[in-house]
Enzyme design. Structure first.
Site, PDB file in Angstrom:
ATOM      1  N   SER A 295      -9.746   2.012   3.009  1.00 35.02           N
ATOM      2  CA  SER A 295      -8.920   2.755   2.102  1.00 35.02           C
ATOM      3  C   SER A 295      -7.919   1.919   1.302  1.00 35.02           C
ATOM      4  O   SER A 295      -7.395   2.391   0.297  1.00 35.02           O
ATOM      5  CB  SER A 295      -8.129   3.806   2.894  1.00 35.02           C
TER       6      SER A 295
ATOM      7  N   SER B 213      -9.736  -0.420   7.288  1.00 39.02           N
ATOM      8  CA  SER B 213      -9.196  -0.355   5.922  1.00 39.02           C
ATOM      9  C   SER B 213      -8.478  -1.587   5.416  1.00 39.02           C
ATOM     10  O   SER B 213      -8.103  -1.637   4.251  1.00 39.02           O
ATOM     11  CB  SER B 213      -8.261   0.833   5.780  1.00 39.02           C
TER      12      SER B 213
ATOM     13  N   LYS C 215       0.854  -1.187   0.000  1.00 34.55           N
ATOM     14  CA  LYS C 215       0.000   0.000   0.000  1.00 34.55           C
ATOM     15  C   LYS C 215       0.894   1.243   0.000  1.00 34.55           C
ATOM     16  O   LYS C 215       1.894   1.289   0.731  1.00 34.55           O
ATOM     17  CB  LYS C 215      -0.907  -0.021   1.233  1.00 34.55           C
TER      18      LYS C 215
HETATM   19  N1  GLN Z   1     -12.931   4.328   6.369  1.00 39.18           N
HETATM   20  C1  GLN Z   1     -12.391   4.771   7.612  1.00 39.18           C
HETATM   21  C2  GLN Z   1     -11.980   6.229   7.488  1.00 39.18           C
HETATM   22  O1  GLN Z   1     -12.223   6.786   6.496  1.00 39.18           O
HETATM   23  C3  GLN Z   1     -11.221   3.924   8.011  1.00 39.18           C
HETATM   24  C4  GLN Z   1     -10.007   4.198   7.204  1.00 39.18           C
HETATM   25  C5  GLN Z   1      -8.845   3.356   7.589  1.00 39.18           C
HETATM   26  O2  GLN Z   1      -8.977   2.339   8.266  1.00 39.18           O
HETATM   27  N2  GLN Z   1      -7.690   3.796   7.168  1.00 39.18           N
HETATM   28  O3  GLN Z   1     -11.436   6.808   8.361  1.00 39.18           O
END
Ligand code: GLN
Length: 490
Positions: free
Chosen positions: A160, A184, A85
């Protein structure tokens, strides 16, 4: 839905299978890497899993891996193609965090997890797409275009970590690494029909993970099988003196517990893991999974986690607060983009105004507000108190059960654009994953069926630092219900 995979496809191997083929010299690391680079060349134009690839470097790593294998010194991930990532800093290539503000940024050092993989002579096939600074649930917030779900290219891959999830699901990499702040890793794994594992907070070093919310972020693997998640964890986990939040414990042995046996295991089911707007097919698939666990010998028990409904609102105080502090370092001076102005203030405004996208700005504003004097106690301190209550719920529940089972997300993958105008709807995609981050406990998503052509994720949550039991239960489920063996037709 796809047909069973022809056994000759190198890009559908698990890491454990690839290990056997590499060590018996049936295939070389160069062949295995070439198969993945070819696959990326053939399909990534339509999926956009990767922000950058560097085939020359990948092949060089593969050649070193082959030499090590020839010497009979291979480690478990030697020669295995892995996608990272693009929030994990990596020397020799760019690291963008999905943001314009880091478009040309090259790190002078490797993240600890990256270095540990290099030490094993693993092969990096690319840096994969992410919502900007890992803020989002659909990968639609990346400055480098959306990633498409390999099961249905009109739908999001989740987020994400949509890039690393879709890369493994589509056969562009055998393994990948993501980060999980509120879901995420688990949520995109669920949307893409693969395994996604968030370790206990502190189990894996965060050094070199571009920080979103430091008290919640954890790095973890995307894999096809639970066995591969154990393999990857054994490679990346363990104390790092350079990260003060890294737990002073050695990497655990996780593979020896993967026996497939569930007898004596107590599995908790919590009524709180159900919400309005839940997809009935997701609920039905989870019910079937619970039945299957019972038939395999697990004891199913009701547990209650009464503060669950406060997790999402609490997260959206704490995560933006920490993000607003972490992102202050992107000021046009220290890293990446710098747009000059007639004063220092104007340089900050121009650089940050043009470098950050809309969601990142929203979070910085929310976080700055929550931390400002006068609101700090009312919002931030209160949120931290609620966080303690959420953790205590789990402590109590885990006195009665070994793991808790729940859906990963209330729905399957949704079409592009469906939630972009309504941040609250977008935030709801993580309602079942966020509590684990708040409590610091480990969680895993494994595939448990389909709704139409789209995969459904099943989540297991475990006790802090008891990854071994969590993976053993997920593995036993996966053995009895091998949904993971299906691949998208792409
Ligand atoms: N979707 C969640 C956010 O937008 C979690 C994102 C993540 O785990 N990086 O904060």
């Amino acid at each position: 839905m796809s047909l069973p995979t022809p056994s000759g496809d190198l890009h559908w191997l698990t890491a454990a299978e690839a290990r056997r083929l590499l060590d018996s010299k049936a295939i070389s690391a160069v062949e295995l890497t070439t198969a993945h680079l070819d696959r990326i060349a053939a399909i990534d134009q339509s999926l956009n899993c990767h922000i950058s690839t560097f085939p020359e470097l990948s092949l060089e790593q593969a050649r070193s891996a082959d030499e090590r294998i020839r010497r009979g010194e291979s480690a478990s991930l030697t020669g295995i193609p892995i996608s990272l990532k693009d929030v994990l800093v990596t020397t020799g290539t760019k690291t963008t965090a999905g943001s314009k503000i880091l478009r040309d940024y090259e790190s002078p050092y490797d993240a600890t997890v990256v270095r540990r993989l290099r030490d094993q002579n693993a092969v990096f096939v690319g840096k994969s797409n992410t919502d900007e600074f890992a803020m989002g649930s659909s990968t639609e917030n990346s400055a480098y275009g959306v990633t498409r779900n390999p099961w249905d290219t009109t739908c999001v891959p989740g987020g994400s970590s949509g890039g690393p999830a879709a890369a493994v699901a589509a056969g562009e990499a055998i393994l990948s690494l993501g980060s999980d702040t509120g879901g995420s890793i688990r949520q995109p794994a669920g949307f893409c029909g693969i395994v996604g594992f968030k370790p206990t907070y502190g189990r894996v070093s965060r050094l070199g993970l571009i920080a979103f919310s430091s008290s919640l972020d954890q790095i973890g693997p995307f894999t096809r099988s639970v066995e591969d998640a154990a393999l990857m964890m054994e490679a990346i986990a363990g104390h790092d003196p350079a990260d003060s939040t890294s737990a002073p414990m050695p990497a655990p042995d996780l593979r020896s517990g993967l026996t497939g046996d569930l007898s004596g295991i107590r599995v908790g089911v919590a009524e709180e893991y159900s919400v309005d707007g839940m997809d009935p097919e997701v609920a039905a698939a989870v019910d079937r999974a619970v039945d299957s666990l019972r038939q395999s010998g697990a004891q199913i028990k009701r547990v209650t986690l009464p503060h669950t409904r406060y997790a999402l609102p609490t997260y959206y105080i704490i995560a933006p607060a920490e993000a607003s502090a972490n992102l202050a370092r992107f000021d046009g001076v220290k890293y990446g983009l710098s747009i000059q102005g007639s004063s220092l203030r104007e340089m900050y405004e121009q650089t940050r105004g043009q470098g950050f996208g809309a969601e990142v700005k929203r979070r910085i504003m929310l976080g700055t507000y929550a931390l400002s004097s006068g609101y700090y106690d009312a919002y931030y301190v209160k949120a931290q108190k609620v966080r303690t209550l959420i953790k205590q719920d789990f402590d109590l529940a885990f006195q009665d059960v070994d793991v808790i089972v729940a859906p990963t997300s209330p729905t399957v993958a949704f079409p592009f654009g469906a939630r972009m105008d309504d941040p609250y709807q977008m935030y709801l995609a993580d309602v079942f994953t966020i509590p684990a981050n708040m409590a610091g406990i480990p969680g895993i998503s494994v595939p448990c069926g389909f709704s139409g052509t789209l995969p459904i994720g099943l989540q297991f949550l475990g006790k802090a630092f008891d990854e071994a039991t969590l993976l053993a239960v997920a593995h036993a489920y996966e053995q009895s219900q091998p949904w993971w063996k299906q691949h998208p037709a792409i």
